[in-house]
Enzyme design. Structure first.
Site, mmCIF file in Angstrom:
data_model
loop_
_atom_site.group_PDB
_atom_site.id
_atom_site.type_symbol
_atom_site.label_atom_id
_atom_site.label_comp_id
_atom_site.label_asym_id
_atom_site.label_seq_id
_atom_site.Cartn_x
_atom_site.Cartn_y
_atom_site.Cartn_z
ATOM 1 N N HIS A 169 -18.833 4.082 2.483
ATOM 2 C CA HIS A 169 -17.762 3.654 1.575
ATOM 3 C C HIS A 169 -17.744 2.150 1.361
ATOM 4 O O HIS A 169 -17.126 1.665 0.420
ATOM 5 C CB HIS A 169 -16.404 4.120 2.122
ATOM 6 C CG HIS A 169 -16.227 5.598 2.038
ATOM 7 N ND1 HIS A 169 -15.430 6.201 1.101
ATOM 8 C CD2 HIS A 169 -16.784 6.608 2.755
ATOM 9 C CE1 HIS A 169 -15.480 7.514 1.249
ATOM 10 N NE2 HIS A 169 -16.299 7.793 2.254
ATOM 11 N N ASP A 381 -16.151 -5.609 -2.058
ATOM 12 C CA ASP A 381 -15.508 -4.308 -1.880
ATOM 13 C C ASP A 381 -16.508 -3.227 -2.228
ATOM 14 O O ASP A 381 -17.250 -3.370 -3.210
ATOM 15 C CB ASP A 381 -14.303 -4.201 -2.832
ATOM 16 C CG ASP A 381 -13.145 -3.442 -2.217
ATOM 17 O OD1 ASP A 381 -13.402 -2.566 -1.378
ATOM 18 O OD2 ASP A 381 -11.988 -3.723 -2.586
HETATM 19 P P1 ADQ Z 1 -10.120 0.619 1.156
HETATM 20 O O1 ADQ Z 1 -10.665 -0.655 1.701
HETATM 21 O O2 ADQ Z 1 -8.975 1.206 1.881
HETATM 22 O O3 ADQ Z 1 -11.251 1.740 1.031
HETATM 23 P P2 ADQ Z 1 -9.365 0.910 -1.761
HETATM 24 O O4 ADQ Z 1 -10.521 1.586 -2.398
HETATM 25 O O5 ADQ Z 1 -8.745 -0.129 -2.606
HETATM 26 O O6 ADQ Z 1 -9.712 0.224 -0.378
HETATM 27 O O7 ADQ Z 1 -8.260 1.980 -1.433
HETATM 28 C C1 ADQ Z 1 -6.978 1.638 -0.995
HETATM 29 C C2 ADQ Z 1 -6.082 2.868 -1.177
HETATM 30 O O8 ADQ Z 1 -4.833 2.644 -0.520
HETATM 31 C C3 ADQ Z 1 -5.782 3.142 -2.642
HETATM 32 O O9 ADQ Z 1 -5.881 4.521 -2.883
HETATM 33 C C4 ADQ Z 1 -4.334 2.670 -2.821
HETATM 34 O O10 ADQ Z 1 -3.576 3.415 -3.740
HETATM 35 C C5 ADQ Z 1 -3.753 2.868 -1.440
HETATM 36 N N1 ADQ Z 1 -2.716 1.859 -1.207
HETATM 37 C C6 ADQ Z 1 -2.924 0.543 -1.158
HETATM 38 N N2 ADQ Z 1 -1.743 -0.082 -0.934
HETATM 39 C C7 ADQ Z 1 -0.799 0.874 -0.835
HETATM 40 C C8 ADQ Z 1 0.612 0.858 -0.571
HETATM 41 N N3 ADQ Z 1 1.288 -0.273 -0.310
HETATM 42 N N4 ADQ Z 1 1.254 2.022 -0.544
HETATM 43 C C9 ADQ Z 1 0.574 3.175 -0.754
HETATM 44 N N5 ADQ Z 1 -0.748 3.240 -0.995
HETATM 45 C C10 ADQ Z 1 -1.420 2.105 -1.019
HETATM 46 C C11 ADQ Z 1 -12.626 1.868 1.377
HETATM 47 C C12 ADQ Z 1 -13.549 0.806 0.792
HETATM 48 C C13 ADQ Z 1 -13.354 0.748 -0.727
HETATM 49 C C14 ADQ Z 1 -13.626 2.125 -1.329
HETATM 50 C C15 ADQ Z 1 -12.833 3.191 -0.606
HETATM 51 C C16 ADQ Z 1 -13.230 4.593 -1.055
HETATM 52 O O11 ADQ Z 1 -13.277 -0.464 1.377
HETATM 53 O O12 ADQ Z 1 -14.242 -0.195 -1.304
HETATM 54 O O13 ADQ Z 1 -13.225 2.133 -2.686
HETATM 55 O O14 ADQ Z 1 -13.032 3.131 0.800
HETATM 56 O O15 ADQ Z 1 -14.597 4.784 -0.914
#
Ligand code: ADQ
Length: 493
Positions: A169, A381
């Site tokens: 990921h 990311d």
């Molecule tokens: P993450 O580093 O966790 O994932 P991201 O892909 O942005 O990063 O996902 C974050 C998730 O958390 C999103 O679904 C978002 O909606 C949720 N979220 C964030 N803040 C929130 C809040 N305050 N309340 C509720 N929900 C919240 C890792 C990798 C990424 C990759 C994903 C999936 O680092 O690059 O996209 O896995 O493969």
């Protein structure tokens, strides 16, 4: 799901439900983060099993299993917990995973602590996972992410004969960074025990290919667009770019509900009659939060017409709260928010609103809908799902996405977004101004084109593409196994 409807077991470091001890009782909370958001709808849809750590360490009071059983009933899939002890939590999770692999793979080698004890603990925990899985007789084991790169090798040592596929990921690092790892050969060789390895982007696939060839652990060759195969002498491994996605319809439908419309009105009332810039991130140095604040500050310095015209709402999900480095990041973030609000606020207007907690899906949807501009500016990311969730929720297609060129999502959304180099504070400040002042027609054209991509390539498309590849690969192996011309040494696949 096409013809790839095998029994499926997902394996990841964390289960999609996390147990927390609260007032002498166990509480179950939904897991946060991108991996859980992406994989939950897949397992909900087709059933199966999820193996992972429930957030409990050995020696803690009993009673937590009951919470997991309730989640199983609600979600429709089985949860198989792997419990860590305190030392494993510190040396494997906080150590090798989060103080070596996470910074190294995101391009921050100076933040790495290459402690050999961490690597030893990584091996022990991967062995623990392999033990937990060895008895599972599902057709397909799909292992996720950087915490579990050794599981395939350890399962093969236990004579596991089923298919083993893996998805990373986070980004795969360049050879310059990967080769700084003291255990680079062993880690890469272990990873190559999977049959299929998925990456988020072409760039990651390319880096992986380079590392395999440069370190001489195999011969990697391109195999058509977004694919490569690695010849190991006795067997072949496939790798490919499979950009992860979201459940588009779920986000679009929710954003159009009356409940979310009402919440949009309440939110507008709370922030005042201004355009809203939005940031939604886990608290992590890779997300570029400090650079983003600096860019916003510069935009306010240079463009006085933004004063009493925009507010920036930054939502931060607490993450790795007991790690010193993350506490320091939070202090730095708080300090800069205070500085900017102190410098520019008026009696009627506060330039930054900052929330440090998780919000429910309707509230998140309301934020995505109300935002004029989403700031998705990580320093690096793997993909970044927030960028896709924002676009899917923009049902009236009026928002602008400011997107880092170092987010995996830039490969798919680069032409619709306003792309920035987040290290370039001046350029990002200009992008903020450009996005806020962009004409309605251009906004809508850009947003429409991004929504089309995200609607077409949703999370089901992603899982199907990956699982079909795994399935096709298995068929090819079966065909070869039954063919007379198949060389004997390749039968060990
Ligand atoms: P993450 O580093 O966790 O994932 P991201 O892909 O942005 O990063 O996902 C974050 C998730 O958390 C999103 O679904 C978002 O909606 C949720 N979220 C964030 N803040 C929130 C809040 N305050 N309340 C509720 N929900 C919240 C890792 C990798 C990424 C990759 C994903 C999936 O680092 O690059 O996209 O896995 O493969």
């Amino acid at each position: 799901m096409g013809d790839s409807g095998d029994q499926l077991t997902i394996v990841s470091n964390r289960l999609p439900a996390v147990l927390k001890r609260c007032d002498d009782a166990w509480q179950v909370e939904p897991g946060s983060g991108g991996l859980v958001q992406a994989m939950s709808p897949i397992l909900c849809n087709r059933g199966g099993r999820w193996v992972g750590w429930p957030g409990v360490t050995t020696g803690e009071p009993d009673g937590w299993e009951k919470g997991l059983r309730q989640v199983e009933v609600d979600s429709g899939f089985e949860l198989k917990p792997v419990v860590l002890n305190q030392r494993e939590f510190e040396q494997f999770y906080e150590g090798f995973a989060n103080s070596v692999l996470w910074p190294l793979f995101h391009g921050f080698p100076d933040r790495c602590d290459f402690d050999p004890d961490f690597y030893a603990a990584y091996g022990q925990v991967n062995e623990k996972f392999a033990d937990a899985i060895a008895g599972v007789d599902d057709d397909l084991l799909w292992v996720h992410d950087y915490h579990l790169m050794e599981v395939a090798r350890r399962l093969r040592n236990k004579d596991y004969g089923g298919r083993l596929v893996f998805f990373l990921h986070i980004p795969f690092p360049s050879i310059e960074n990967f080769s700084k790892l003291p255990w680079r050969h062993r880690l890469l060789t272990d990873l190559l025990h999977y049959d299929l390895i998925g990456f988020q982007t072409e760039r990651d696939l390319h880096h992986f290919q380079n590392c395999v060839n440069y370190l001489g652990v195999g011969a990697a060759e391109e195999d058509g667009p977004s694919r490569c195969h690695i010849e190991l002498g006795t067997r072949e491994v496939e790798a490919g770019a499979f950009p992860i996605a979201i459940d588009y319809q779920d986000f679009a439908r929710r954003a159009a509900t009356d409940e979310v419309s009402q919440r949009v009105e309440v939110l507008q009332g709370d922030i005042g009659p201004y355009q809203m810039l939005l940031g939604v991130d886990r608290l992590d140095y890779s997300k570029g939060l400090i650079h983003r604040l600096q860019a916003y500050e510069m935009a306010l310095e240079e463009h006085l017409d933004l004063h009493e015209e925009v507010v920036f709402l930054q939502l931060v999900v607490p993450s790795r709260e007991n790690v010193d480095e993350y506490q320091a990041l939070k202090r730095e973030f708080d300090r800069i928010v205070g500085r900017i609000n102190g410098r520019f606020s008026t009696a009627a207007w506060q330039p930054i609103h900052y929330l440090y907690n998780c919000v429910d899906p309707e509230q998140l949807s309301a934020m995505y809908r109300l935002a004029s501009v989403a700031m998705v500016t990580p320093l690096r990311d793997g993909m970044n799902l927030v960028s896709k969730e924002f676009c899917a929720s923009q049902v009236d297609e009026s928002g602008v996405l400011v997107l880092s060129e170092f987010a995996g999502a830039a490969e798919q959304l680069g032409s619709g977004a306003v792309l920035v180099n987040p290290y370039d504070i001046g350029q990002t400040a200009q992008a903020i101004y450009r996005a806020i002042t962009m004409e309605a027609q251009e906004r809508s054209q850009r947003m429409k084109s991004m929504r089309e991509v995200i609607e077409h390539s949703d999370v089901y498309w992603w899982a199907e593409a990956f699982l079909e590849r795994a399935h096709r690969q298995q068929q090819t192996v079966q065909e070869l196994l039954t063919s007379d011309s198949f060389p004997l040494e390749r039968r060990s696949v």
